[in-house]
Design a protein around this motif. Sequence first.
Motif, PDB file in Angstrom:
ATOM      1  N   GLU A  19      -8.901  11.763  25.507  1.00 41.56           N
ATOM      2  CA  GLU A  19      -7.573  12.619  25.576  1.00 41.56           C
ATOM      3  C   GLU A  19      -6.660  11.813  24.370  1.00 41.56           C
ATOM      4  O   GLU A  19      -5.960  12.689  23.715  1.00 41.56           O
ATOM      5  CB  GLU A  19      -6.944  12.140  26.862  1.00 41.56           C
ATOM      6  N   LEU A  20      -7.004  10.595  24.198  1.00 46.61           N
ATOM      7  CA  LEU A  20      -6.184  10.066  23.041  1.00 46.61           C
ATOM      8  C   LEU A  20      -6.510  10.641  21.847  1.00 46.61           C
ATOM      9  O   LEU A  20      -5.640  11.084  20.916  1.00 46.61           O
ATOM     10  CB  LEU A  20      -6.542   8.558  22.586  1.00 46.61           C
ATOM     11  N   CYS A  21      -7.962  11.096  21.644  1.00 46.88           N
ATOM     12  CA  CYS A  21      -8.325  11.558  20.362  1.00 46.88           C
ATOM     13  C   CYS A  21      -7.878  13.123  20.218  1.00 46.88           C
ATOM     14  O   CYS A  21      -7.724  13.626  19.170  1.00 46.88           O
ATOM     15  CB  CYS A  21      -9.792  11.543  20.295  1.00 46.88           C
ATOM     16  N   GLU A  22      -7.923  13.802  21.313  1.00 45.63           N
ATOM     17  CA  GLU A  22      -7.250  14.975  21.302  1.00 45.63           C
ATOM     18  C   GLU A  22      -5.845  15.342  21.011  1.00 45.63           C
ATOM     19  O   GLU A  22      -5.534  16.106  20.182  1.00 45.63           O
ATOM     20  CB  GLU A  22      -7.407  15.729  22.690  1.00 45.63           C
ATOM     21  N   ARG A  23      -5.049  14.234  21.368  1.00 40.89           N
ATOM     22  CA  ARG A  23      -3.607  14.212  21.071  1.00 40.89           C
ATOM     23  C   ARG A  23      -3.379  13.925  19.633  1.00 40.89           C
ATOM     24  O   ARG A  23      -2.619  14.478  18.981  1.00 40.89           O
ATOM     25  CB  ARG A  23      -2.831  13.291  22.168  1.00 40.89           C
ATOM     26  N   LEU A  24      -4.328  12.881  18.938  1.00 41.34           N
ATOM     27  CA  LEU A  24      -4.230  12.726  17.682  1.00 41.34           C
ATOM     28  C   LEU A  24      -4.603  13.845  16.807  1.00 41.34           C
ATOM     29  O   LEU A  24      -3.887  14.330  15.915  1.00 41.34           O
ATOM     30  CB  LEU A  24      -5.006  11.459  17.391  1.00 41.34           C
ATOM     31  N   ALA A  25      -5.656  14.520  17.256  1.00 40.81           N
ATOM     32  CA  ALA A  25      -6.190  15.753  16.591  1.00 40.81           C
ATOM     33  C   ALA A  25      -5.062  16.704  16.511  1.00 40.81           C
ATOM     34  O   ALA A  25      -4.793  17.495  15.497  1.00 40.81           O
ATOM     35  CB  ALA A  25      -7.357  16.269  16.935  1.00 40.81           C
ATOM     36  N   ASP A  26      -4.304  17.039  17.683  1.00 44.55           N
ATOM     37  CA  ASP A  26      -3.396  18.218  17.895  1.00 44.55           C
ATOM     38  C   ASP A  26      -2.093  17.870  16.944  1.00 44.55           C
ATOM     39  O   ASP A  26      -1.584  18.542  16.256  1.00 44.55           O
ATOM     40  CB  ASP A  26      -2.797  18.272  19.237  1.00 44.55           C
ATOM     41  N   LEU A  27      -1.694  16.718  16.846  1.00 43.46           N
ATOM     42  CA  LEU A  27      -0.627  16.150  16.064  1.00 43.46           C
ATOM     43  C   LEU A  27      -0.849  16.267  14.378  1.00 43.46           C
ATOM     44  O   LEU A  27      -0.293  16.816  13.766  1.00 43.46           O
ATOM     45  CB  LEU A  27      -0.224  14.658  16.339  1.00 43.46           C
ATOM     46  N   VAL A  28      -2.257  15.838  14.204  1.00 44.58           N
ATOM     47  CA  VAL A  28      -2.504  15.846  12.753  1.00 44.58           C
ATOM     48  C   VAL A  28      -2.713  17.424  12.245  1.00 44.58           C
ATOM     49  O   VAL A  28      -2.137  17.741  11.127  1.00 44.58           O
ATOM     50  CB  VAL A  28      -3.921  15.452  12.450  1.00 44.58           C
ATOM     51  N   ARG A  29      -3.165  18.400  13.084  1.00 46.03           N
ATOM     52  CA  ARG A  29      -3.158  19.822  12.737  1.00 46.03           C
ATOM     53  C   ARG A  29      -1.878  20.323  12.813  1.00 46.03           C
ATOM     54  O   ARG A  29      -1.408  21.208  11.980  1.00 46.03           O
ATOM     55  CB  ARG A  29      -4.089  20.395  13.957  1.00 46.03           C
ATOM     56  N   GLU A  30      -1.065  19.808  13.647  1.00 46.65           N
ATOM     57  CA  GLU A  30       0.278  20.572  13.887  1.00 46.65           C
ATOM     58  C   GLU A  30       1.063  20.156  12.633  1.00 46.65           C
ATOM     59  O   GLU A  30       2.097  20.950  12.188  1.00 46.65           O
ATOM     60  CB  GLU A  30       0.927  19.983  15.129  1.00 46.65           C
ATOM     61  N   ARG A  31       1.251  19.035  12.361  1.00 47.22           N
ATOM     62  CA  ARG A  31       1.869  18.536  10.972  1.00 47.22           C
ATOM     63  C   ARG A  31       1.295  18.719   9.709  1.00 47.22           C
ATOM     64  O   ARG A  31       1.897  18.397   8.644  1.00 47.22           O
ATOM     65  CB  ARG A  31       2.194  17.071  11.170  1.00 47.22           C
ATOM     66  N   GLY A  32       0.085  18.961   9.415  1.00 47.71           N
ATOM     67  CA  GLY A  32      -0.531  18.959   8.544  1.00 47.71           C
ATOM     68  C   GLY A  32      -0.829  17.853   7.750  1.00 47.71           C
ATOM     69  O   GLY A  32      -0.738  17.618   6.544  1.00 47.71           O
ATOM     70  N   ALA A  33      -0.752  16.510   8.627  1.00 47.87           N
ATOM     71  CA  ALA A  33      -0.733  15.282   8.068  1.00 47.87           C
ATOM     72  C   ALA A  33      -1.965  14.796   7.140  1.00 47.87           C
ATOM     73  O   ALA A  33      -2.908  15.277   7.456  1.00 47.87           O
ATOM     74  CB  ALA A  33      -0.574  14.246   9.078  1.00 47.87           C
ATOM     75  N   ARG A  34      -1.721  14.084   6.109  1.00 48.78           N
ATOM     76  CA  ARG A  34      -2.714  13.504   5.188  1.00 48.78           C
ATOM     77  C   ARG A  34      -2.869  12.091   5.609  1.00 48.78           C
ATOM     78  O   ARG A  34      -4.014  11.511   5.434  1.00 48.78           O
ATOM     79  CB  ARG A  34      -2.284  13.610   3.589  1.00 48.78           C
ATOM     80  N   VAL A  35      -1.824  11.319   6.401  1.00 46.76           N
ATOM     81  CA  VAL A  35      -1.971  10.175   6.713  1.00 46.76           C
ATOM     82  C   VAL A  35      -1.329   9.944   7.963  1.00 46.76           C
ATOM     83  O   VAL A  35      -0.260  10.486   8.382  1.00 46.76           O
ATOM     84  CB  VAL A  35      -1.229   9.104   5.693  1.00 46.76           C
ATOM     85  N   VAL A  36      -1.867   9.129   8.806  1.00 51.50           N
ATOM     86  CA  VAL A  36      -1.419   9.038  10.161  1.00 51.50           C
ATOM     87  C   VAL A  36      -1.335   7.511  10.421  1.00 51.50           C
ATOM     88  O   VAL A  36      -2.472   6.882  10.223  1.00 51.50           O
ATOM     89  CB  VAL A  36      -2.394   9.687  11.458  1.00 51.50           C
ATOM     90  N   ALA A  37      -0.307   6.896  10.839  1.00 50.68           N
ATOM     91  CA  ALA A  37      -0.028   5.449  11.203  1.00 50.68           C
ATOM     92  C   ALA A  37      -0.051   5.365  12.344  1.00 50.68           C
ATOM     93  O   ALA A  37       0.701   5.913  13.325  1.00 50.68           O
ATOM     94  CB  ALA A  37       1.398   5.225  10.531  1.00 50.68           C
ATOM     95  N   VAL A  38      -1.218   4.624  12.991  1.00 52.55           N
ATOM     96  CA  VAL A  38      -1.338   4.456  14.512  1.00 52.55           C
ATOM     97  C   VAL A  38      -0.742   3.238  14.848  1.00 52.55           C
ATOM     98  O   VAL A  38      -1.275   2.128  14.502  1.00 52.55           O
ATOM     99  CB  VAL A  38      -3.116   4.506  14.857  1.00 52.55           C
ATOM    100  N   ASP A  39       0.135   3.491  15.826  1.00 55.76           N
ATOM    101  CA  ASP A  39       0.861   2.155  16.297  1.00 55.76           C
ATOM    102  C   ASP A  39      -0.184   1.492  17.462  1.00 55.76           C
ATOM    103  O   ASP A  39      -0.365   2.321  18.422  1.00 55.76           O
ATOM    104  CB  ASP A  39       2.137   2.349  16.962  1.00 55.76           C
ATOM    105  N   ALA A  40      -1.069   0.586  17.383  1.00 56.41           N
ATOM    106  CA  ALA A  40      -2.071   0.325  18.049  1.00 56.41           C
ATOM    107  C   ALA A  40      -1.849  -1.033  19.130  1.00 56.41           C
ATOM    108  O   ALA A  40      -2.795  -1.407  19.738  1.00 56.41           O
ATOM    109  CB  ALA A  40      -3.477  -0.378  17.301  1.00 56.41           C
TER     110      ALA A  40
END
Length: 113
Positions: A19-40
Motif C-alpha cells: 500500500e505504501l508503494c502504491e501511494r508513492l506511485a500514485d503521488l509520483v504519477r499525479e505530480r510528474g515528479a522527478r525527485v521524491v523526498a521520503v520522510d522515513a
Amino acid sequence: MGDVEFVVEGPVRRADVPELCERLADLVRERGARVVAVDARGLGGPGADAVEAVARLALTARRLGCEPRFARMDPRLLGLLGLLGLGEVVGEAEEGEEPRGVEEGVDARDPPL
C-alpha cells in the motif's frame, strides 16, 4: 514536474509495504515528479519490515523514473542498510566509492595509469 514529499507514517509492517508503494506511485504519477523526498522517520528502528519498505519504495520510485531521497531515517536503520549492502539505496556511498551524484576529480598533472 518537480520534487514531491512522501511521508511514511508508522509503524510499518510488512503487510503495509504494498500500500505504501502504491501511494508513492500514485503521488509520483499525479505530480510528474522527478525527485521524491521520503520522510522515513515513520519506519522506526532497524528491522526486516523497515528494510523491505525502504528497498521497495526506492524500487517503485526508480521504476517510474523518479529519484528517491530518504531523510529523517533512524541511524540504526541506516547502519543496518549499510551492513546489508543497501546503503546506496538511500544515497550512501559504499566504502571507497564516491556518493551518488559526486564524481571524483581528476588532476591534469596526474600521469595516466
